[in-house]
Design an enzyme around this catalytic site. Structure first.
Site, PDB file in Angstrom:
ATOM      1  N   ARG A 271       0.829  -1.212   0.000  1.00  0.00           N
ATOM      2  CA  ARG A 271       0.000   0.000   0.000  1.00  0.00           C
ATOM      3  C   ARG A 271       0.864   1.263   0.000  1.00  0.00           C
ATOM      4  O   ARG A 271       0.447   2.309  -0.495  1.00  0.00           O
ATOM      5  CB  ARG A 271      -0.935   0.012   1.218  1.00  0.00           C
ATOM      6  N   VAL A 272       2.056   1.173   0.580  1.00  0.00           N
ATOM      7  CA  VAL A 272       2.957   2.323   0.625  1.00  0.00           C
ATOM      8  C   VAL A 272       4.284   1.928  -0.009  1.00  0.00           C
ATOM      9  O   VAL A 272       4.991   1.059   0.514  1.00  0.00           O
ATOM     10  CB  VAL A 272       3.191   2.812   2.069  1.00  0.00           C
ATOM     11  N   LYS A 273       4.600   2.548  -1.123  1.00  0.00           N
ATOM     12  CA  LYS A 273       5.889   2.303  -1.775  1.00  0.00           C
ATOM     13  C   LYS A 273       6.384   3.539  -2.525  1.00  0.00           C
ATOM     14  O   LYS A 273       7.562   3.848  -2.512  1.00  0.00           O
ATOM     15  CB  LYS A 273       5.809   1.105  -2.714  1.00  0.00           C
TER      16      LYS A 273
ATOM     17  N   LYS B 172       0.162  17.915 -13.123  1.00  0.00           N
ATOM     18  CA  LYS B 172       0.273  19.296 -12.652  1.00  0.00           C
ATOM     19  C   LYS B 172       1.562  19.934 -13.171  1.00  0.00           C
ATOM     20  O   LYS B 172       1.581  21.110 -13.548  1.00  0.00           O
ATOM     21  CB  LYS B 172       0.255  19.329 -11.124  1.00  0.00           C
TER      22      LYS B 172
ATOM     23  N   ARG C 262     -21.062   9.513 -36.369  1.00  0.00           N
ATOM     24  CA  ARG C 262     -21.002  10.377 -37.549  1.00  0.00           C
ATOM     25  C   ARG C 262     -21.588  11.753 -37.251  1.00  0.00           C
ATOM     26  O   ARG C 262     -21.083  12.774 -37.696  1.00  0.00           O
ATOM     27  CB  ARG C 262     -21.749   9.720 -38.714  1.00  0.00           C
ATOM     28  N   TYR C 263     -22.682  11.785 -36.525  1.00  0.00           N
ATOM     29  CA  TYR C 263     -23.311  13.032 -36.084  1.00  0.00           C
ATOM     30  C   TYR C 263     -24.379  12.678 -35.055  1.00  0.00           C
ATOM     31  O   TYR C 263     -24.602  11.515 -34.736  1.00  0.00           O
ATOM     32  CB  TYR C 263     -23.903  13.818 -37.260  1.00  0.00           C
TER      33      TYR C 263
ATOM     34  N   HIS D 237     -38.737   7.043 -33.705  1.00  0.00           N
ATOM     35  CA  HIS D 237     -38.481   8.297 -33.007  1.00  0.00           C
ATOM     36  C   HIS D 237     -38.755   8.175 -31.507  1.00  0.00           C
ATOM     37  O   HIS D 237     -39.423   9.012 -30.908  1.00  0.00           O
ATOM     38  CB  HIS D 237     -39.289   9.443 -33.613  1.00  0.00           C
TER      39      HIS D 237
ATOM     40  N   PHE E   1     -53.647  11.389 -15.356  1.00  0.00           N
ATOM     41  CA  PHE E   1     -55.103  11.464 -15.190  1.00  0.00           C
ATOM     42  C   PHE E   1     -55.753  12.239 -16.332  1.00  0.00           C
ATOM     43  O   PHE E   1     -55.116  13.002 -17.045  1.00  0.00           O
ATOM     44  CB  PHE E   1     -55.472  12.083 -13.842  1.00  0.00           C
TER      45      PHE E   1
ATOM     46  N   ASP F 147     -64.143  14.932 -21.414  1.00  0.00           N
ATOM     47  CA  ASP F 147     -64.287  14.903 -22.871  1.00  0.00           C
ATOM     48  C   ASP F 147     -63.538  13.737 -23.506  1.00  0.00           C
ATOM     49  O   ASP F 147     -64.037  13.099 -24.443  1.00  0.00           O
ATOM     50  CB  ASP F 147     -63.839  16.234 -23.500  1.00  0.00           C
TER      51      ASP F 147
END
Length: 512
Positions: free
Chosen positions: A63-65, A136, A213-214, A272, A461, A466
């Protein structure tokens, strides 16, 4: 000539030997650790251990090297008098090249049955720290994070008299921060996946899978990205045909979303992003005929999704029409041969058992985005509330179950006529429910499909009576809708007057 220093510490060891030999030939001192050191030394490549530089052993199971000033000082130092003097004062050597790729966290969590502790161990610490530091300081340090970059580095080095261009270093640095954004996003998503509600920060990242392509239109740029390590659309595989377009991919997802609702042989035709025909039947030949009969005009150039093997009989039926894509679990050899003769068709496969709908729905705003959990709620409509004097009979219940599965996938305002095995008329994406009703009725009439004794699904709903009156006049005998209007009593009264059975689910399915 003072050698340049390169740090090589890679999980993915593809091409690393080729790169290392090139570096040695060009007066680089290679510093490495762990498996990378072992590989290079076994290949007879001159390499130093990190511990030789740091005077400190690898600890804590590796883990630490590399977390040490003698590593990071060399990476982060600017090449000005002040920083170079501090390096000399502390007996540090500047680093010119960092070659690191990360522990496979995403690949690990994608494995079935992986434990939390196994995932934790694949969270890289030293690697991200080194590549961020190098990125950086990319004005002076080149950082490579993928074997794909090695050939370009070698070409740059040969073409620039033993150095690389500022632009190349900048591109490599950008790649680092893109890589880290995706890597950290995967970890953040993994840690928050069991949180209730929405996370304080929603992390969205993807890796470029394919430039398209687009987009929806030729003047729009587009690309396909994947989240994690898996195919962006599950195990979808293209077997035949030209490259999939932006619209094809959207419609394929929509078609599979609909078809996944059904266990029996089913056919969905999408146009569509709306289903223009859906049907179930004892076999796919019959299901395809029923689905297409809903709206043959709209089905022209559509996407067909099927959940059983494509037979020659079905291929002969489908080949009579222009179809953009067919997606099915498999194709019989003779069926594939028949369909592949079509110049512009795309043939794809998927695994129905492994398919799942997207987890999130994301929509962009000017300076932000909206996120919602996908509409995957499962409703047992037999538990829905019967609000009319007449309850549905068994055949109507079956038809209501079918139409409700389809309705949730139709753009709002959605009105869908159906019987127990096929859609009969679809009204989608209108500004008023009356308009959707009129369109659905008109489409059924154009297709010569009778709406007598049909059922109707509505995604939300009915605000007024109508539409109920229009549905009754068209021949509907049962309606499924969420309910919740201030005029529900008026709507129910209109249904009772027409002898229509109506049920309220309490679940709305708007789809914008």
């Amino acid at each position: 000539m003072t050698p340049k220093r390169a740090i090589l510490s890679v999980y993915n060891k593809d091409k690393i030997e080729i790169l290392a030999r090139f570096l040695v030939e060009n007066n680089f001192e290679i510093v490495s650790s762990g498996g990378t050191y072992k590989l290079l030394s076994e290949k007879g490549i001159k390499v130093k251990k990190v511990s030789e530089i740091t005077d400190f052993p690898e600890i804590l199971d590796g883990r630490v090297k590399t977390l040490h000033p003698k590593i990071h000082g060399g990476i982060l130092a600017r090449r000005d008098d002040k920083h170079l003097a501090q390096l000399a004062e502390n007996e540090l050597v500047p680093v010119d090249l960092v070659v690191v790729n990360l522990y496979p966290f995403e690949e690990t969590i994608a494995r079935e049955g992986v434990t939390f502790n196994e995932a934790i161990e694949q969270i890289d610490i030293g690697g991200p720290t080194m590549i961020r530091a190098a990125a950086k300081n990319h004005a002076f340090v080149t950082v490579l994070t993928s074997p794909e970059q090695y050939d370009q580095f070698i070409s740059e080095f040969k073409g620039n008299n033993g150095s690389v261009s500022d632009n190349f270093r900048h591109q490599c640095a950008a790649r680092v921060f893109q890589t880290m954004a995706s890597y950290d996003a995967a970890i953040a998503t993994y840690f928050s996946k069991n949180e209730e509600g929405m996370s304080p920060t929603f992390v969205l990242s993807g890796k470029l899978e394919q430039n398209l392509r687009y987009g929806e239109n030729p003047h729009q740029a587009a690309a396909l990205y994947r989240s994690g390590t898996l195919n962006p659309m599950g195990d979808l595989k293209q077997l035949h045909g030209k490259e999939l377009s932006f619209n094809n991919l959207l419609d394929l997802q929509a078609a599979l979303n609909v078809n996944s609702e059904f266990d029996q042989p089913a056919c969905t035709i999408i146009k569509h992003n709306n289903p223009c025909g859906v049907a179930v039947a004892p076999n796919l030949v019959e299901a395809q005929k029923l689905a297409r009969s809903t709206d043959e005009v709209s089905a022209f150039g559509g996407i067909i999704a099927l959940n059983r093997t494509v037979t020659l009989e079905l291929a002969e039926e489908v080949s009579a029409y222009f179809t953009e894509c067919i997606v099915a679990p498999s194709y019989n050899d003779d069926a594939f041969e028949k369909l592949a003769k079509k110049k512009n068709i795309r043939l794809l496969t998927y695994d129905p058992a492994g398919f799942h709908k997207p987890e999130w729905d994301v929509k962009q705003l000017t300076n932000g985005f909206l996120v919602q959990s996908a509409d995957t709620i499962v409703t047992n409509i037999r538990d829905a509330k019967v609000v009319t004097e007449r309850a549905p009979d068994e055949k109507e219940w079956q038809a209501l179950e079918f139409v409700w599965k389809v309705t949730r996938h139709v753009k709002s305002n959605a009105i869908v006529f159906a019987n127990e095995k096929q859609t009969l008329g679809v009204g989608a994406g209108q500004m008023s429910r009356v308009d959707s009703t009129e369109i659905a009725i008109r489409k059924s009439q154009k297709a010569n499909l009778s709406l007598k004794n049909s059922v109707v699904g509505s995604d939300a709903f009915f605000p007024f009576k109508d539409s109920i009156e229009a549905l009754a006049e068209a021949g509907a005998k049962a309606i499924i809708q969420p309910g919740g209007s201030i005029r529900d009593d008026e709507v129910i009264e209109a249904a009772d007057k027409a002898g229509i059975a109506m049920i309220f689910t309490g679940v709305r399915h708007f789809k914008h």
